[in-house]
Design a protein around this motif. Structure first.
Motif, PDB file in Angstrom:
ATOM      1  N   LEU A  92       2.520  -0.235  -2.925  1.00 34.35           N
ATOM      2  CA  LEU A  92       1.955   1.109  -2.730  1.00 34.35           C
ATOM      3  C   LEU A  92       2.970   2.042  -2.077  1.00 34.35           C
ATOM      4  CD1 LEU A  92      -1.725   0.506  -1.594  1.00 34.35           C
ATOM      5  CD2 LEU A  92      -0.958   1.831  -3.577  1.00 34.35           C
ATOM      6  N   GLU A  93       3.641   1.584  -1.025  1.00 36.12           N
ATOM      7  CA  GLU A  93       4.643   2.429  -0.362  1.00 36.12           C
ATOM      8  C   GLU A  93       5.785   2.779  -1.320  1.00 36.12           C
ATOM      9  OE1 GLU A  93       5.004   3.825   2.961  1.00 36.12           O
ATOM     10  OE2 GLU A  93       2.867   3.448   2.850  1.00 36.12           O
ATOM     11  N   THR A  94       6.239   1.786  -2.067  1.00 38.38           N
ATOM     12  CA  THR A  94       7.325   2.023  -3.022  1.00 38.38           C
ATOM     13  C   THR A  94       6.882   2.984  -4.121  1.00 38.38           C
ATOM     14  OG1 THR A  94       8.195  -0.178  -2.554  1.00 38.38           O
ATOM     15  CG2 THR A  94       8.966   0.885  -4.568  1.00 38.38           C
ATOM     16  N   ALA A  95       5.654   2.823  -4.605  1.00 39.05           N
ATOM     17  CA  ALA A  95       5.121   3.739  -5.627  1.00 39.05           C
ATOM     18  C   ALA A  95       4.992   5.151  -5.074  1.00 39.05           C
ATOM     19  CB  ALA A  95       3.773   3.240  -6.138  1.00 39.05           C
ATOM     20  N   GLY A  96       4.646   5.263  -3.797  1.00 37.32           N
ATOM     21  CA  GLY A  96       4.575   6.587  -3.178  1.00 37.32           C
ATOM     22  C   GLY A  96       5.926   7.274  -3.169  1.00 37.32           C
ATOM     23  N   TRP A  97       6.964   6.550  -2.802  1.00 35.51           N
ATOM     24  CA  TRP A  97       8.314   7.129  -2.825  1.00 35.51           C
ATOM     25  C   TRP A  97       8.755   7.470  -4.248  1.00 35.51           C
ATOM     26  CZ3 TRP A  97      11.229   9.297   0.733  1.00 35.51           C
ATOM     27  CH2 TRP A  97      10.882   9.099   2.064  1.00 35.51           C
ATOM     28  N   ALA A  98       8.402   6.624  -5.198  1.00 32.28           N
ATOM     29  CA  ALA A  98       8.740   6.923  -6.599  1.00 32.28           C
ATOM     30  C   ALA A  98       8.037   8.211  -7.040  1.00 32.28           C
ATOM     31  CB  ALA A  98       8.351   5.758  -7.504  1.00 32.28           C
ATOM     32  N   ALA A  99       6.772   8.371  -6.660  1.00 33.14           N
ATOM     33  CA  ALA A  99       6.036   9.595  -7.017  1.00 33.14           C
ATOM     34  C   ALA A  99       6.661  10.809  -6.346  1.00 33.14           C
ATOM     35  CB  ALA A  99       4.569   9.458  -6.623  1.00 33.14           C
ATOM     36  N   LEU A 100       7.024  10.670  -5.068  1.00 32.85           N
ATOM     37  CA  LEU A 100       7.646  11.782  -4.334  1.00 32.85           C
ATOM     38  C   LEU A 100       9.038  12.117  -4.856  1.00 32.85           C
ATOM     39  CD1 LEU A 100       6.545  10.778  -0.730  1.00 32.85           C
ATOM     40  CD2 LEU A 100       5.778  12.807  -2.008  1.00 32.85           C
ATOM     41  N   SER A 101       9.601  11.227  -5.653  1.00 35.90           N
ATOM     42  CA  SER A 101      10.935  11.443  -6.225  1.00 35.90           C
ATOM     43  C   SER A 101      10.875  11.843  -7.694  1.00 35.90           C
ATOM     44  CB  SER A 101      11.770  10.167  -6.082  1.00 35.90           C
ATOM     45  OG  SER A 101      11.926   9.848  -4.720  1.00 35.90           O
ATOM     46  N   SER A 102       9.675  12.035  -8.227  1.00 35.95           N
ATOM     47  CA  SER A 102       9.550  12.403  -9.640  1.00 35.95           C
ATOM     48  C   SER A 102       9.215  13.885  -9.768  1.00 35.95           C
ATOM     49  CB  SER A 102       8.513  11.518 -10.341  1.00 35.95           C
ATOM     50  OG  SER A 102       7.244  11.663  -9.714  1.00 35.95           O
ATOM     51  N   THR A 103       7.966  14.202  -9.935  1.00 34.44           N
ATOM     52  CA  THR A 103       7.567  15.614 -10.069  1.00 34.44           C
ATOM     53  C   THR A 103       6.508  15.941  -9.019  1.00 34.44           C
ATOM     54  OG1 THR A 103       5.734  15.190 -11.580  1.00 34.44           O
ATOM     55  CG2 THR A 103       7.933  15.503 -12.573  1.00 34.44           C
ATOM     56  N   ASP A 147      -9.578  -6.092   6.344  1.00 33.26           N
ATOM     57  CA  ASP A 147      -9.566  -4.862   5.543  1.00 33.26           C
ATOM     58  C   ASP A 147      -8.630  -3.782   6.072  1.00 33.26           C
ATOM     59  OD1 ASP A 147     -11.018  -4.210   7.769  1.00 33.26           O
ATOM     60  OD2 ASP A 147     -12.748  -3.414   6.689  1.00 33.26           O
ATOM     61  N   THR A 148      -7.628  -4.175   6.885  1.00 27.49           N
ATOM     62  CA  THR A 148      -6.609  -3.215   7.322  1.00 27.49           C
ATOM     63  C   THR A 148      -5.235  -3.857   7.277  1.00 27.49           C
ATOM     64  OG1 THR A 148      -6.848  -3.781   9.660  1.00 27.49           O
ATOM     65  CG2 THR A 148      -8.144  -1.903   8.842  1.00 27.49           C
ATOM     66  N   GLY A 149      -4.251  -3.077   6.886  1.00 27.17           N
ATOM     67  CA  GLY A 149      -2.878  -3.546   6.844  1.00 27.17           C
ATOM     68  C   GLY A 149      -1.932  -2.449   7.291  1.00 27.17           C
ATOM     69  N   LEU A 150      -0.963  -2.812   8.108  1.00 23.74           N
ATOM     70  CA  LEU A 150       0.028  -1.882   8.627  1.00 23.74           C
ATOM     71  C   LEU A 150       1.375  -2.171   7.977  1.00 23.74           C
ATOM     72  CD1 LEU A 150       0.875   0.279  10.769  1.00 23.74           C
ATOM     73  CD2 LEU A 150       1.370  -1.668  12.288  1.00 23.74           C
ATOM     74  N   VAL A 151       2.003  -1.130   7.442  1.00 23.83           N
ATOM     75  CA  VAL A 151       3.324  -1.247   6.835  1.00 23.83           C
ATOM     76  C   VAL A 151       4.296  -0.443   7.692  1.00 23.83           C
ATOM     77  CG1 VAL A 151       4.730  -0.803   4.782  1.00 23.83           C
ATOM     78  CG2 VAL A 151       2.302  -1.366   4.535  1.00 23.83           C
ATOM     79  N   THR A 152       5.419  -1.053   8.075  1.00 15.87           N
ATOM     80  CA  THR A 152       6.465  -0.333   8.793  1.00 15.87           C
ATOM     81  C   THR A 152       7.793  -0.569   8.085  1.00 15.87           C
ATOM     82  OG1 THR A 152       6.978  -2.147  10.316  1.00 15.87           O
ATOM     83  CG2 THR A 152       5.271  -0.570  11.011  1.00 15.87           C
ATOM     84  N   TYR A 153       8.651   0.436   8.139  1.00 15.16           N
ATOM     85  CA  TYR A 153       9.968   0.328   7.507  1.00 15.16           C
ATOM     86  C   TYR A 153      10.829   1.514   7.921  1.00 15.16           C
ATOM     87  CZ  TYR A 153       7.874   3.650   4.199  1.00 15.16           C
ATOM     88  OH  TYR A 153       7.239   4.719   3.633  1.00 15.16           O
ATOM     89  N   GLY A 154      12.103   1.430   7.596  1.00 16.17           N
ATOM     90  CA  GLY A 154      13.011   2.546   7.775  1.00 16.17           C
ATOM     91  C   GLY A 154      13.321   3.163   6.427  1.00 16.17           C
TER      92      GLY A 154
END
Length: 144
Positions: free
Chosen positions: A33-44, A101-108
């Motif tokens: 999901l996070e990777t897809a979000g960045w891909a979307a933010l990098s498309s249109t 039913d909760t998950g935390l994602v962290t990254y740089g």
């Protein structure tokens, strides 16, 4: 592993060994999901807005640089339709399943827009599991 992630391995924090396959699946789903979000933010702008329209929870809060607090879902979706990122690199990903039913994602991240300076930040995203899948309920960016 996230796109561009060369130096670190994903972290899955497990509190019970018999839940490991479920935790690994959660890790994969949330990183996707996070990777897809960045891909979307990098498309249109349209693709970014459409992605976040699908992924944002009905109640959402975002804490952004400069003390900006966004908690209006429609305004957040609209803000995602800005200038696309031209490149991004995500690293040091971690996923913590806090409850069933909760998950935390962290990254740089280090990202750039055409003609702009690099943006380097630590990110955290909190997802809640709804009947129709994981939804983003909270996101924070801490520039570095």
């Amino acid at each position: 592993m996230l796109a561009g992630d060369r130096e670190s391995s994903p972290c899955v924090i497990v509190h019970d060994d018999e839940k490991r396959p479920d935790m690994e699946r959660t890790h994969d789903e949330l990183i996707a999901l996070e990777t897809a979000g960045w891909a979307a933010l990098s498309s249109t702008p349209e693709a970014a807005a459409a992605f976040y329209e699908r992924v944002l929870d009905r109640t959402v809060v975002m804490l952004l640089p400069g003390g900006m607090v966004l908690d209006d879902r429609a305004a957040i979706v609209k803000s995602m339709a800005g200038q696309p990122w031209s490149s991004y690199e995500l690293h040091d990903s971690r996923v913590v399943r806090l409850t069933d039913d909760t998950g935390l994602v962290t990254y740089g991240v280090v990202a750039e827009r055409d003609g702009g300076p690099a943006y380097s930040a630590l990110m955290s995203s909190l997802y809640v599991l709804r009947q129709d899948g994981w939804k983003l309920a909270f996101h924070q960016q801490t520039p570095r």
